[in-house]
Write an enzyme that holds these catalytic residues in place. Structure first.
Site, short mmCIF file in Angstrom:
data_model
loop_
_atom_site.label_atom_id
_atom_site.label_comp_id
_atom_site.label_asym_id
_atom_site.label_seq_id
_atom_site.Cartn_x
_atom_site.Cartn_y
_atom_site.Cartn_z
CG ASN A 10 -1.68 1.23 1.45
OD1 ASN A 10 -1.79 2.06 0.54
ND2 ASN A 10 -2.25 1.40 2.63
CE LYS A 12 0.00 3.30 4.71
NZ LYS A 12 0.11 3.37 6.16
CG HIS A 97 -5.63 2.05 5.27
ND1 HIS A 97 -5.18 2.98 6.18
CD2 HIS A 97 -4.63 1.14 5.12
CE1 HIS A 97 -3.95 2.65 6.56
NE2 HIS A 97 -3.60 1.53 5.94
CD GLU A 99 -2.62 5.57 6.79
OE1 GLU A 99 -2.64 5.60 5.54
OE2 GLU A 99 -1.70 5.06 7.44
CD GLU A 167 -3.31 -2.44 7.36
OE1 GLU A 167 -2.24 -2.73 6.84
OE2 GLU A 167 -3.91 -1.37 7.17
N GLY A 173 3.01 1.97 10.80
CA GLY A 173 4.09 2.96 10.69
C GLY A 173 4.84 3.24 11.98
CB SER A 212 5.38 -2.30 12.00
OG SER A 212 5.04 -0.96 12.32
P1 PGA Z 1 3.10 0.06 7.57
O1 PGA Z 1 1.64 0.37 7.00
O2 PGA Z 1 3.57 -1.23 6.96
O3 PGA Z 1 3.92 1.23 7.17
O4 PGA Z 1 2.98 -0.06 9.06
C1 PGA Z 1 0.70 -0.65 6.80
C2 PGA Z 1 -0.58 -0.09 6.24
O5 PGA Z 1 -0.99 1.00 6.63
O6 PGA Z 1 -1.21 -0.74 5.38
#
Ligand code: PGA
Length: 250
Positions: A10, A12, A97, A99, A167, A173, A212
């Site tokens: 992803n 983003k 997601h 976010e 997630e 992150g 992560s």
């Molecule tokens: P990350 O993000 O691997 O940077 O933790 C995962 C995601 O948001 O899909």
């Protein structure tokens, strides 16, 4: 038939047109290595989907979107519909997601509408679910996930064209990852919920872990019960890390 693992990147709001070198390099890696039990997917921003789909048209690398509209077409300035994504030959779409839930106030109802639209185009949905740190601290993780799943999968959602990504919001992150036993507990819970909804067909729904994931932890995570893939943010932006992740799984 055994389910294939899905390794999904992803991106983003990252990526630029020069990133075709990333796609070519990953494509070459996939053609040189035998990854017959692994599906690989990159979800770039909308602006790169067409270019990346053309680059990957005769390869095993899949291209997807990160979101889509709840509407088919019409006066919805700035929106992109699932049929437009399908027109670009993408074959996956991430929905819900965290976010988007946090910054765009997406509710389970909105997410449900989007899933129906994506499935109508025969695109594969990756539905994201996960608890915040505050919800986890209150021991509400399973309750939150149960509600997210129930709300997102009502009304005409089919078990085919569906994958789910667990997630935890606090793991995205941050470099933090739940204990293996916690990941298994949640994935087993999600599988049970899916079995209640879809019976034996739940077995075909992949349950990915995201948050992560990196080359060091991916193989342990993937080996856990009911974990059938990973949704990767930060590490999916670096070709070196993506290849290292895939090498761990070959
Ligand atoms: P990350 O993000 O691997 O940077 O933790 C995962 C995601 O948001 O899909």
């Amino acid at each position: 038939m055994k389910k294939k693992i899905l390794i999904a990147g992803n991106w983003k709001m990252n990526g630029k047109k020069g990133d075709f070198t990333f796609i070519n390099s990953l494509k070459e890696f996939l053609s040189k290595n035998s990854l017959k039990d692994i599906d690989v997917l990159i979800c770039p921003p909308y602006t790169l989907i067409d270019r990346f789909s053309k680059l990957t048209s005769r390869s095993s690398l899949n291209i997807g979107a990160q979101d889509c509209s709840t509407k088919e077409s019409g006066a919805y300035t700035g929106e992109i519909s699932s049929s437009m994504i399908s027109d670009l030959n993408a074959n996956y779409c991430i929905v819900g997601h965290s976010e988007r839930r946090i910054y765009q106030n997406e509710t389970n109802k909105i997410i449900n509408d989007k899933i129906v639209k994506v499935q109508n185009q025969r695109l594969n949905v990756i539905l994201c679910v996960g608890e915040t740190l505050a919800e986890r601290k209150k021991s509400n993780t399973l309750k939150v996930l149960g509600n997210q799943i129930k709300g997102a999968l009502k009304n005409n959602v089919k078990p085919n064209y569906l994958d789910i990504a667990y997630e935890p919001v606090w793991a995205i992150g941050t470099g933090l990852v739940p204990d293996n036993s916690d990941i298994e507990l949640v994935h087993n819970f999600i599988f049970k919920k899916l079995s209640k909804l879809y019976g034996g067909r739940a077995k075909n729904i992949r349950i990915l872990y995201g948050g992560s994931v990196n080359p060091k932890n991916v193989s342990t995570i993937i080996s856990l019960n009911n974990v059938s893939g990973a949704l990767i943010g930060g590490a999916s932006l670096k070709i070196k890390d993506m290849k290292a992740i895939l090498k761990q799984l070959i």
